[in-house]
Design a protein around this motif. Structure first.
Motif, mmCIF file in Angstrom:
data_model
loop_
_atom_site.group_PDB
_atom_site.id
_atom_site.type_symbol
_atom_site.label_atom_id
_atom_site.label_comp_id
_atom_site.label_asym_id
_atom_site.label_seq_id
_atom_site.Cartn_x
_atom_site.Cartn_y
_atom_site.Cartn_z
ATOM 1 N N SER A 15 -11.645 1.271 -10.854
ATOM 2 C CA SER A 15 -12.914 0.666 -11.243
ATOM 3 C C SER A 15 -13.760 0.415 -9.995
ATOM 4 O O SER A 15 -13.250 0.379 -8.875
ATOM 5 C CB SER A 15 -12.669 -0.661 -11.963
ATOM 6 O OG SER A 15 -12.086 -1.609 -11.067
ATOM 7 N N GLU A 16 -15.054 0.209 -10.202
ATOM 8 C CA GLU A 16 -15.933 -0.129 -9.081
ATOM 9 C C GLU A 16 -15.517 -1.460 -8.464
ATOM 10 O O GLU A 16 -15.604 -1.651 -7.245
ATOM 11 C CB GLU A 16 -17.385 -0.192 -9.561
ATOM 12 C CG GLU A 16 -17.980 1.158 -9.922
ATOM 13 C CD GLU A 16 -18.019 2.104 -8.722
ATOM 14 O OE1 GLU A 16 -18.284 1.631 -7.596
ATOM 15 O OE2 GLU A 16 -17.787 3.307 -8.911
ATOM 16 N N ALA A 17 -15.042 -2.383 -9.306
ATOM 17 C CA ALA A 17 -14.621 -3.693 -8.802
ATOM 18 C C ALA A 17 -13.424 -3.554 -7.870
ATOM 19 O O ALA A 17 -13.338 -4.231 -6.835
ATOM 20 C CB ALA A 17 -14.294 -4.619 -9.961
ATOM 21 N N LEU A 18 -12.476 -2.677 -8.212
ATOM 22 C CA LEU A 18 -11.317 -2.462 -7.351
ATOM 23 C C LEU A 18 -11.749 -1.857 -6.017
ATOM 24 O O LEU A 18 -11.291 -2.300 -4.949
ATOM 25 C CB LEU A 18 -10.311 -1.544 -8.044
ATOM 26 C CG LEU A 18 -9.135 -1.061 -7.178
ATOM 27 C CD1 LEU A 18 -8.336 -2.227 -6.622
ATOM 28 C CD2 LEU A 18 -8.247 -0.103 -7.964
ATOM 29 N N ILE A 19 -12.600 -0.854 -6.070
ATOM 30 C CA ILE A 19 -13.068 -0.215 -4.832
ATOM 31 C C ILE A 19 -13.744 -1.241 -3.934
ATOM 32 O O ILE A 19 -13.505 -1.286 -2.717
ATOM 33 C CB ILE A 19 -14.021 0.949 -5.165
ATOM 34 C CG1 ILE A 19 -13.264 2.055 -5.902
ATOM 35 C CG2 ILE A 19 -14.678 1.493 -3.904
ATOM 36 C CD1 ILE A 19 -14.161 3.123 -6.500
ATOM 37 N N LYS A 20 -14.576 -2.096 -4.525
ATOM 38 C CA LYS A 20 -15.280 -3.118 -3.748
ATOM 39 C C LYS A 20 -14.296 -4.102 -3.115
ATOM 40 O O LYS A 20 -14.426 -4.454 -1.936
ATOM 41 C CB LYS A 20 -16.266 -3.871 -4.634
ATOM 42 C CG LYS A 20 -17.054 -4.961 -3.909
ATOM 43 C CD LYS A 20 -18.026 -5.647 -4.843
ATOM 44 C CE LYS A 20 -18.839 -6.709 -4.075
ATOM 45 N NZ LYS A 20 -17.974 -7.753 -3.481
ATOM 46 N N ASP A 21 -13.309 -4.556 -3.895
ATOM 47 C CA ASP A 21 -12.358 -5.526 -3.358
ATOM 48 C C ASP A 21 -11.517 -4.929 -2.240
ATOM 49 O O ASP A 21 -11.240 -5.595 -1.228
ATOM 50 C CB ASP A 21 -11.456 -6.057 -4.470
ATOM 51 C CG ASP A 21 -12.123 -7.158 -5.283
ATOM 52 O OD1 ASP A 21 -13.276 -7.517 -4.954
ATOM 53 O OD2 ASP A 21 -11.507 -7.662 -6.241
ATOM 54 N N LEU A 22 -11.088 -3.675 -2.386
ATOM 55 C CA LEU A 22 -10.300 -3.046 -1.322
ATOM 56 C C LEU A 22 -11.135 -2.833 -0.066
ATOM 57 O O LEU A 22 -10.602 -2.866 1.053
ATOM 58 C CB LEU A 22 -9.711 -1.721 -1.803
ATOM 59 C CG LEU A 22 -8.547 -1.817 -2.792
ATOM 60 C CD1 LEU A 22 -7.970 -0.425 -3.068
ATOM 61 C CD2 LEU A 22 -7.450 -2.749 -2.295
ATOM 62 N N ALA A 23 -12.427 -2.629 -0.232
ATOM 63 C CA ALA A 23 -13.293 -2.479 0.937
ATOM 64 C C ALA A 23 -13.350 -3.771 1.747
ATOM 65 O O ALA A 23 -13.570 -3.749 2.963
ATOM 66 C CB ALA A 23 -14.702 -2.076 0.497
#
Length: 338
Positions: A15-23
């Motif tokens: 998800s976009e939320a996962l990508i953002k959090d990992l960033a």
């Protein structure tokens, strides 16, 4: 979804939320115990999130790797792999230092008659790992089994409910948390305890067990008449996103779906879709192993895959004789014997 390939692709879609959090989380990710039910799909999900986000991170999977095929599949997906018996101090200490640890190692089934091994895996090993990775942040896979049984109308146990584990598996799992916490406080290691009940995909899980019983005309025991479930893809995503919420003292996080699932109702849903009759034995107890995951939903949002979607997918999977794993959940066990 009718094939394992389609299932794996769905599980590994970030998800976009996962990508953002990992960033927002610095450093590489190492998954200890990557060879279990959830580990491979979690590792592939992490790799895909990193690729799609253009992030500069490695994903390293650590396991005994009894299956070379499983190891090859992970490496083909972009996961670096290391063969390691975590109970071997020499092999454990040889692992590279990594900023982020997902700790998935543990033992549940086969505890009865081999309790010593379960305690070694679930309580002794965490101390060794906590010392080895004292400079990392660590998400520790735990279990909702550590909570007391709750009335099905209570909404389930939230993180403020004191543990009352039943049986040696649950006791040793609480021991895992306590030992990690001891070392975490001593070394100021940021941690999060990820208390899960029950992950689902089409190859295993509470819903599959109920669906197969309906499809095969077997009676369904209602002794544990209620449960909580969550799509494995959502559970994996939340586990990775938990890296951004580690703290000292350790953060507590229940992970499951929002519903208190009636096993009777689920069986009737499968029966309706399959044109079968649901057969039951026994009656529901007022008490069951139930978790309240409102805190994680507030932080991460509700799971993307709904309960009815899981039921639809699993119905199609069972009717088309999809591949399954012989890894029962034991969700009906009331005395803690696994």
């Amino acid at each position: 979804m009718r094939t394992v390939e389609e299932l794996e692709a769905k599980l590994a879609t970030p998800s976009e939320a996962l990508i953002k959090d990992l960033a927002d989380v610095e450093g590489d990710i190492m998954i200890l115990g990557v060879g279990g039910k959830m580990g491979p799909s979690l590792a592939r999900l992490a790799v895909n999130a990193i690729r799609e986000g253009g992030l500069n991170k490695r994903v390293i999977g650590v396991s005994r790797f009894s299956s070379q095929e499983a190891r090859n599949e992970l490496e083909a997906a972009g996961v670096e792999t290391i063969t390691c018996d975590l109970l071997n101090d020499e092999e454990l200490n040889a692992l590279p230092e990594v900023a982020n640890i997902i700790y998935m190692a543990g033992n549940k089934f086969g505890t009865t008659g081999r309790e010593h091994f379960t305690w070694a895996m679930n309580t002794y090993l965490p101390g060794r790992v906590a010392e080895k990775f004292k400079n990392s942040r660590i998400v520790v896979f735990s279990s909702g089994n550590i909570y007391p049984f709750m009335n099905y109308g209570s909404g389930g146990a939230n993180e403020s409910v004191a543990p009352e584990p039943i049986g040696e598996y649950a006791q040793s799992t609480l021991g895992r948390e306590r030992i990690f916490e001891y070392h975490g406080r001593k070394n100021e290691t940021p941690m999060l305890f990820y208390r899960l009940n029950y992950a689902i995909d089409m190859r295993y899980g509470v819903l599959l067990e109920v669906a197969k019983a309906v499809h095969e005309g077997r009676p369904i025991n209602l002794a544990m008449g209620h449960a909580n479930v969550i799509w494995q893809g959502d559970a994996n995503s939340m586990a990775l996103r938990c890296l951004a919420h580690c703290s000292n003292p350790p953060e507590l996080m229940n992970i499951t779906g929002p519903e208190t699932l009636s096993i009777r109702w689920a069986a009737q849903q499968f029966a309706k879709r399959m044109g079968k009759e649901a057969i039951f034995e026994g009656t529901e107890s007022e008490l069951a192993l139930l978790n309240n995951a409102s805190k994680s939903h507030q932080i991460f949002g509700y799971p993307e895959v709904s309960l009815l979607q899981m039921i639809d997918w699993i119905t199609e999977w069972v009717e088309n004789d999809g591949a399954t794993w012989d890894k029962p959940t034991g969700f009906q066990e009331r005395k803690g014997k696994f």
